[in-house]
Design an enzyme around this catalytic site. Structure first.
Site, PDB file in Angstrom:
ATOM      1  N   GLY A 264       0.836  -1.183   0.000  1.00 27.33           N
ATOM      2  CA  GLY A 264       0.000   0.000   0.000  1.00 27.33           C
ATOM      3  C   GLY A 264       0.874   1.237   0.000  1.00 27.33           C
ATOM      4  O   GLY A 264       2.076   1.172   0.239  1.00 27.33           O
ATOM      5  N   LYS A 265       0.288   2.380  -0.282  1.00 27.48           N
ATOM      6  CA  LYS A 265       1.030   3.640  -0.232  1.00 27.48           C
ATOM      7  C   LYS A 265       0.036   4.787  -0.200  1.00 27.48           C
ATOM      8  O   LYS A 265      -1.105   4.663  -0.656  1.00 27.48           O
ATOM      9  CB  LYS A 265       1.940   3.787  -1.455  1.00 27.48           C
ATOM     10  N   GLY A 266       0.469   5.920   0.343  1.00 26.91           N
ATOM     11  CA  GLY A 266      -0.412   7.077   0.407  1.00 26.91           C
ATOM     12  C   GLY A 266       0.368   8.365   0.341  1.00 26.91           C
ATOM     13  O   GLY A 266       1.607   8.371   0.384  1.00 26.91           O
TER      14      GLY A 266
END
Length: 430
Positions: free
Chosen positions: A115-117
């Site tokens: 995941g990444k944000g």
């Protein structure tokens, strides 16, 4: 229409980062003959979230911020990945970073997915109070899309342990009193006093140095007296430089967002870190002289550590580089067009999903400590990290040698193999 950051990347001649991630994936998938259905599943993230949220600034005005959270794959475990604060954050960049995170975790056999944000803004332009309100409002906007058993953020470019503590506190406050202690595991990279792990701050740099020392041993290269250059002197770059300096290697060039400096006699990374803490940049450090970007990449050093942003080493940089080894401290710092140039010159590359994975390894240890209500000594954390990094380094080295392929493809193939086995055993519901 592409946003301004995507246009700026195009103007600089940089490819789209997600297209780069896809190229790397397709190359490895072709090499190992990955089944077509898995190529389809892994080619896109499971979820892409975009949120727009208002925040009141210190001057009383309101500003609308755009935030992202991309969840690529969770077949091996909860989504895991950093949150970056940067004015050039784009959806495709975050997708690429989430993509790489999936393979980084799979490569190390860590039970997390990718995941990444990020939030599209420059944190340097805002006060501490504004950063806290931006962080808390973003966390509120993400809502149930993050959680200790669902999606676990961590620090990245422009964020730090304090930001993670604000996220944790906001999540715990919204989740209710039954989450008071369980909620600590919602993020990693926290301060130790708020549930973080000993060794997490320097973990990525420590993992990079483990890879360098293994490479040096395999190539009978004496680090004592060797030279290196570091692009990016944030958490990853500065800790890498400090730890590597203890081997006797000397940092002769370094650069950050403001410029590049060099000193052929060596630059003390410990004193430089103190200087950067006061001034915000390496530029102007006493005893050094300013050099251009081209001169930096053309530095005659043994080891180059790109630890800034993605796609910093393009074909023009690769043509002037004279090092023996590139160790990717940043995610995706090498343009696919530059990689064959480097390899043809005999420059070895330790890819990002291997080299900079010390951070996610110790994040996993932090998550375990939170879940078990334990605190591990620094020595225990460092021992576990060293064992994991050296084991994975050996696996990639042996795969590349026996299958006669480059290290990036080898690392990707090992990761894809673990994902493929999980899908083969579990099947596709319904």
């Amino acid at each position: 229409m592409p946003d301004s950051a995507e246009l700026s990347l195009s103007a600089l001649g940089k490819p789209n980062p997600y297209q780069v991630a896809q190229q790397q994936f397709e190359k490895a998938a072709d090499f190992m003959d990955l089944p077509r259905y898995l190529r389809s599943i892994l080619s896109q993230p499971k979820n892409e979230l975009i949120v727009n949220f208002p925040v009141k600034l210190d001057n009383g005005e309101f500003r609308l911020f755009k935030g992202y959270r991309v969840q690529h794959n969770n077949v091996l475990g909860p989504y895991k990945g950093g949150i970056r604060y940067h004015h050039e954050v784009t959806l495709d960049e975050v997708k690429a970073l989430a993509f790489w995170m999936t393979y980084k975790c799979a490569l190390h056999d860590i039970p997390f997915g990718g995941g990444k944000g990020g939030i599209k803004f420059n944190p340097r332009d805002f006060s501490a109070g504004e950063l806290e309100r931006i962080t808390r409002r973003f966390t509120y906007a993400l809502g149930s899309n993050i959680g200790p058993d669902h999606d676990i953020p961590a620090p990245d470019v422009g964020t730090n342990a304090q930001v993670m503590v604000w996220i944790m506190d906001t999540y715990m406050s919204l989740a209710g009193p039954d989450q008071t202690h369980v909620g600590r595991a919602v993020v990693t990279g926290k301060t130790v006093s708020s549930g973080g792990s000993h060794g997490r701050e320097q973990a990525t740099g420590q993992g990079i140095v483990h890879c360098i020392t293994e490479w040096a041993r395999d190539n009978r290269f004496d680090l004592n007296g060797g030279t290196f250059a570091v692009q990016g002197f944030g958490n990853v770059g500065s800790n890498t430089a400090k730890i590597l300096a203890r081997t006797g290697a000397s940092m002769s060039a370094v650069g950050d967002w403001k410029g590049y400096i060099s000193n052929g006699e060596g630059i003390n990374p410990f004193k430089l870190s103190e200087y950067v803490g006061r001034t915000g940049s390496v530029v102007g450090y006493p005893g050094t002289h300013t050099i251009t970007r081209e001169q930096f990449f053309g530095s005659e050093v043994d080891i180059m550590v790109p630890a800034a942003l993605e796609l910093e080493i393009g074909p023009s940089e690769a043509k002037v580089m004279r090092c023996k080894l590139v160790v990717e401290g940043a995610n995706g710092p090498t343009d696919p067009r530059a990689e064959p140039v480097l390899l043809a010159k005999g420059i070895s590359i330790i890819p990002d999903i291997l080299a900079n994975s010390g951070g996610v390894a110790v994040s996993y240890y932090e998550w375990l400590q939170n879940k078990r209500s334990e605190i591990w000594d620094l020595e225990e954390v460092e021992e576990k990290l060293a064992k994991r990094m050296k084991r994975t380094y050996l696996a990639v080295s042996e795969y590349a040698a026996t299958r006669k392929t480059d290290w990036r493809t080898a690392a990707m193939c090992i990761a894809l193999g673990r994902l493929a086995r999980a899908y083969a055993e579990r099947g596709i519901f319904p």
